[in-house]
Design an enzyme around this catalytic site. Sequence first.
Site, PDB file in Angstrom:
ATOM      1  N   LYS A   1       8.811  -1.470  -8.378  1.00 53.42           N
ATOM      2  CA  LYS A   1       7.594  -1.324  -7.565  1.00 53.42           C
ATOM      3  C   LYS A   1       6.355  -1.910  -8.241  1.00 53.42           C
ATOM      4  O   LYS A   1       5.314  -2.025  -7.609  1.00 53.42           O
ATOM      5  CB  LYS A   1       7.330   0.169  -7.283  1.00 53.42           C
ATOM      6  CG  LYS A   1       8.473   0.918  -6.634  1.00 53.42           C
ATOM      7  CD  LYS A   1       8.698   0.473  -5.222  1.00 53.42           C
ATOM      8  CE  LYS A   1       9.770   1.231  -4.477  1.00 53.42           C
ATOM      9  NZ  LYS A   1       9.583   2.665  -4.369  1.00 53.42           N
TER      10      LYS A   1
ATOM     11  N   SER B   1      12.090   8.297  -0.678  1.00 55.06           N
ATOM     12  CA  SER B   1      13.347   8.574  -1.373  1.00 55.06           C
ATOM     13  C   SER B   1      13.125   9.018  -2.826  1.00 55.06           C
ATOM     14  O   SER B   1      13.932   9.763  -3.378  1.00 55.06           O
ATOM     15  CB  SER B   1      14.259   7.351  -1.316  1.00 55.06           C
ATOM     16  OG  SER B   1      13.621   6.230  -1.890  1.00 55.06           O
TER      17      SER B   1
ATOM     18  N   GLY C   1       5.344   8.759  -3.938  1.00 47.55           N
ATOM     19  CA  GLY C   1       5.912   7.458  -4.288  1.00 47.55           C
ATOM     20  C   GLY C   1       4.962   6.338  -3.918  1.00 47.55           C
ATOM     21  O   GLY C   1       3.830   6.565  -3.487  1.00 47.55           O
TER      22      GLY C   1
ATOM     23  N   GLU D   1      -0.451  11.075   3.780  1.00 47.61           N
ATOM     24  CA  GLU D   1      -0.424  10.867   2.315  1.00 47.61           C
ATOM     25  C   GLU D   1      -1.830  10.592   1.787  1.00 47.61           C
ATOM     26  O   GLU D   1      -2.218  11.105   0.734  1.00 47.61           O
ATOM     27  CB  GLU D   1       0.501   9.705   1.962  1.00 47.61           C
ATOM     28  CG  GLU D   1       1.970  10.028   2.152  1.00 47.61           C
ATOM     29  CD  GLU D   1       2.891   8.842   1.974  1.00 47.61           C
ATOM     30  OE1 GLU D   1       4.090   9.072   1.763  1.00 47.61           O
ATOM     31  OE2 GLU D   1       2.446   7.693   2.058  1.00 47.61           O
TER      32      GLU D   1
ATOM     33  N   ASP E   1       5.072   1.852  -2.619  1.00 44.26           N
ATOM     34  CA  ASP E   1       5.840   0.634  -2.355  1.00 44.26           C
ATOM     35  C   ASP E   1       5.468  -0.469  -3.340  1.00 44.26           C
ATOM     36  O   ASP E   1       6.310  -1.296  -3.682  1.00 44.26           O
ATOM     37  CB  ASP E   1       5.598   0.179  -0.909  1.00 44.26           C
ATOM     38  CG  ASP E   1       6.026   1.258   0.068  1.00 44.26           C
ATOM     39  OD1 ASP E   1       7.209   1.608   0.060  1.00 44.26           O
ATOM     40  OD2 ASP E   1       5.159   1.790   0.788  1.00 44.26           O
TER      41      ASP E   1
ATOM     42  N   GLY F   1       5.507   2.533   3.422  1.00 43.15           N
ATOM     43  CA  GLY F   1       6.820   1.995   3.782  1.00 43.15           C
ATOM     44  C   GLY F   1       7.627   3.014   4.576  1.00 43.15           C
ATOM     45  O   GLY F   1       8.396   2.663   5.476  1.00 43.15           O
TER      46      GLY F   1
ATOM     47  N   LYS G   1       1.151   1.761   0.103  1.00 46.37           N
ATOM     48  CA  LYS G   1       1.992   2.872   0.534  1.00 46.37           C
ATOM     49  C   LYS G   1       2.189   2.801   2.048  1.00 46.37           C
ATOM     50  O   LYS G   1       1.473   2.100   2.732  1.00 46.37           O
ATOM     51  CB  LYS G   1       1.354   4.206   0.154  1.00 46.37           C
ATOM     52  CG  LYS G   1       1.453   4.485  -1.341  1.00 46.37           C
ATOM     53  CD  LYS G   1       0.937   5.867  -1.730  1.00 46.37           C
ATOM     54  CE  LYS G   1       1.472   6.994  -0.927  1.00 46.37           C
ATOM     55  NZ  LYS G   1       2.939   7.112  -0.873  1.00 46.37           N
TER      56      LYS G   1
HETATM   57  C1  5RP Z   1       5.900   6.685   2.564  1.00 45.25           C
HETATM   58  C2  5RP Z   1       5.520   6.095   1.256  1.00 45.25           C
HETATM   59  C3  5RP Z   1       6.521   6.183   0.169  1.00 45.25           C
HETATM   60  O1  5RP Z   1       5.969   6.867  -0.890  1.00 45.25           O
HETATM   61  C4  5RP Z   1       6.880   4.791  -0.249  1.00 45.25           C
HETATM   62  O2  5RP Z   1       7.372   4.098   0.913  1.00 45.25           O
HETATM   63  C5  5RP Z   1       7.924   4.770  -1.351  1.00 45.25           C
HETATM   64  O3  5RP Z   1       9.133   5.260  -0.859  1.00 45.25           O
HETATM   65  P1  5RP Z   1      10.471   5.235  -1.723  1.00 45.25           P
HETATM   66  O4  5RP Z   1      10.293   6.220  -2.818  1.00 45.25           O
HETATM   67  O5  5RP Z   1      11.536   5.608  -0.719  1.00 45.25           O
HETATM   68  O6  5RP Z   1      10.651   3.822  -2.221  1.00 45.25           O
HETATM   69  O7  5RP Z   1       4.453   5.586   1.051  1.00 45.25           O
HETATM   70  O8  5RP Z   1       4.886   6.517   3.517  1.00 45.25           O
END
Ligand code: 5RP
Length: 234
Positions: free
Chosen positions: A128, A35, A89, A110, A91, A103, A101
């Site tokens: 975070k 997101s 991004g 990634e 987690d 989530g 990472k």
């Molecule tokens: C996806 C990830 C995302 O970068 C992580 O979950 C963060 O997501 P968000 O910006 O929605 O909090 O690792 O695999």
Amino acid sequence: MITDSMANEQAKEAAARASLGFIKDGHIVGIGSGSTVAHFIRLLAEQVKKGLRIRGIPTSEYSRLEAARLGISLTTLDECQQIDVTVDGADEVDPQLRLIKGGGGALLREKIVASVSKRLVIVADSTKTVPVLGRFPLPVEVIKFAQAVLKKRIEALGAQVALRRAANGDPYVTDENNHILDCRFGTIGDPDRLGQQLSNMPGVVEHGLFIGMASVALVAEGSEVVEVKAGSRA
Ligand code: 5RP
């Protein structure tokens, strides 16, 4: 009235906006997932419309579709094996810029994209940041055949392990057609050792510990963005 979730969204957007400063004309840009990165994709597309010439390599099908929809030129790792900057991004982010990472389920692509990036810029809101990794359940991508065996093996390391499920109750399937085990460790005292232990288990495709990969984290609270480098504090 500004709710917590509005403030959080504002922070995500502010971090994403700050990451644009790392992107230069002609760059190959790794496009993360999630997101926070959704803001980045939208803002990057605005720059492209204004004339910025970049080519993106997305880390998930979702990000690929979104970037393409907004008019960002895309390429692949088949065509291009080095990336100038990746924006992604996280987690969880610890003071050494070690990350959890996955989530959003895109950790495998990634990590591959991060591994070929000259710079990995993490965009995150301040919720975070953690002193020690492990509050967020660590995602581990596994081949379907091995999932029951791996659940037991990871539980033996002290985690509560759950097979991730999609909204309809079926096991969640990643872009690479694997499953994810979400592993709740509480605290991860030695992320390097845990990462090694997980990587050594046959059937583990990849885990969500990103160690020594992030160059910088842009951590936002409201519209304030702090640039965190490994060892410094937000
Ligand atoms: C996806 C990830 C995302 O970068 C992580 O979950 C963060 O997501 P968000 O910006 O929605 O909090 O690792 O695999």
